[in-house]
Design a protein around this motif. Structure first.
Motif, PDB file in Angstrom:
ATOM      1  N   SER A   1       0.855  -1.179   0.000  1.00  0.00           N
ATOM      2  CA  SER A   1       0.000   0.000   0.000  1.00  0.00           C
ATOM      3  C   SER A   1       0.895   1.233   0.000  1.00  0.00           C
ATOM      4  CB  SER A   1      -0.885   0.011   1.254  1.00  0.00           C
ATOM      5  OG  SER A   1      -1.542   1.257   1.364  1.00  0.00           O
ATOM      6  N   THR A   2       0.470   2.241  -0.739  1.00  0.00           N
ATOM      7  CA  THR A   2       1.245   3.479  -0.747  1.00  0.00           C
ATOM      8  C   THR A   2       0.665   4.498   0.232  1.00  0.00           C
ATOM      9  OG1 THR A   2      -0.051   4.317  -2.608  1.00  0.00           O
ATOM     10  CG2 THR A   2       2.035   3.190  -3.129  1.00  0.00           C
ATOM     11  N   LYS A   3      -0.443   4.151   0.847  1.00  0.00           N
ATOM     12  CA  LYS A   3      -1.069   5.065   1.810  1.00  0.00           C
ATOM     13  C   LYS A   3      -0.122   5.244   3.006  1.00  0.00           C
ATOM     14  CE  LYS A   3      -5.549   5.969   3.892  1.00  0.00           C
ATOM     15  NZ  LYS A   3      -5.711   7.266   3.280  1.00  0.00           N
ATOM     16  N   GLY A   4       0.234   6.467   3.275  1.00  0.00           N
ATOM     17  CA  GLY A   4       1.137   6.766   4.388  1.00  0.00           C
ATOM     18  C   GLY A   4       2.598   6.438   4.108  1.00  0.00           C
ATOM     19  N   ALA A   5       2.937   6.151   2.847  1.00  0.00           N
ATOM     20  CA  ALA A   5       4.298   5.733   2.504  1.00  0.00           C
ATOM     21  C   ALA A   5       5.108   6.826   1.801  1.00  0.00           C
ATOM     22  CB  ALA A   5       4.249   4.485   1.635  1.00  0.00           C
ATOM     23  N   LEU A   6       4.609   8.060   1.778  1.00  0.00           N
ATOM     24  CA  LEU A   6       5.285   9.121   1.029  1.00  0.00           C
ATOM     25  C   LEU A   6       6.733   9.311   1.472  1.00  0.00           C
ATOM     26  CD1 LEU A   6       5.393  11.372  -1.046  1.00  0.00           C
ATOM     27  CD2 LEU A   6       4.307  12.895   0.630  1.00  0.00           C
ATOM     28  N   ILE A   7       6.974   9.404   2.769  1.00  0.00           N
ATOM     29  CA  ILE A   7       8.340   9.651   3.245  1.00  0.00           C
ATOM     30  C   ILE A   7       9.249   8.478   2.878  1.00  0.00           C
ATOM     31  CG2 ILE A   7       9.774   9.915   5.320  1.00  0.00           C
ATOM     32  CD1 ILE A   7       7.547  11.698   6.452  1.00  0.00           C
TER      33      ILE A   7
END
Length: 168
Positions: A25-31
Motif C-alpha cells: 500500500s502506498t497510503k502513508g508511505a510518502l516519506i
C-alpha cells in the motif's frame, strides 16, 4: 541510457516505479518513497517529485511540502561526501564558527553548496548529539570530535586521497 527531462535517466525512474509498485500500500508511505527516490537519484529534483506525486495520485505541492520540511531531503545534487559542522551551542562556544569558515575557505564554497568536482557538500547542522566532543564535524557517518582549525586540511585530504587511491 535513455534520459528523461532534466537529463535524469529513464532507468532510474523505472527503478523507482518498480519500488513503488512493489509496496502493498502506498497510503502513508510518502516519506519512505521519497527516501528511496533520493537513494536512487541522489537528490529530489522537481521532475522526481512530480513523478512521485503522479504515481501516488496526490498533488505535487504535497510532495514538495514534505521535501522542503524535512532537512534530510535535498532538491540539489549533493557531493560524494557530506561534511556537516555542528553549530549547536556547545560546538559554537568551542569554535565551530571558525571551523566552518576554514572549511568554506579551503573548499571554496559556502554552507549548503557543493564543490565543483562534486566531491564535497558542506552543511551547517543544529546538533549532532555529541556535545562532549565539541566542536564536532561529521563527514558522511564518521564523527570527528574536538576539531581544531588545523585539523580541517587533514580531514579534507583524507577523503580526497580516497578518491585518488580508489581510481588506481
Amino acid at each position: 541510457m535513455t534520459k528523461l527531462s532534466n537529463n535524469l535517466p529513464k532507468e532510474k525512474f523505472d527503478e523507482l516505479e518498480k519500488y513503488i509498485d512493489s509496496l502493498q500500500s502506498t497510503k502513508g508511505a510518502l516519506i519512505e518513497i521519497l527516501h528511496k527516490a533520493q537513494d536512487i537519484f541522489g537528490y529530489l529534483p522537481r521532475d522526481v517529485q512530480l513523478f512521485v506525486a503522479r504515481k501516488l495520485g496526490i498533488p505535487g505541492a504535497e510532495v514538495f511540502g514534505v521535501v522542503s520540511f524535512y532537512s534530510y531531503f535535498t532538491t540539489e545534487p549533493q557531493g560524494k561526501h557530506t561534511i556537516s559542522v555542528c553549530m549547536g551551542t556547545a560546538c559554537f562556544v568551542k569554535g565551530s564558527d571558525k571551523i566552518i569558515k576554514k572549511l568554506q575557505n579551503d573548499l571554496n564554497i559556502n554552507s549548503g553548496e557543493t564543490t565543483d568536482d562534486g566531491l564535497f557538500t558542506l552543511r551547517e547542522v543544529r546538533c549532532i548529539g555529541a556535545c562532549g566532543l565539541a566542536p564536532v564535524v561529521m563527514v558522511d557517518e564518521k564523527v570527528y570530535g574536538r576539531v581544531k582549525e588545523e585539523d580541517v586540511e587533514k580531514i579534507i585530504h583524507a577523503y580526497r586521497d580516497r578518491r585518488v587511491n580508489s581510481a588506481n
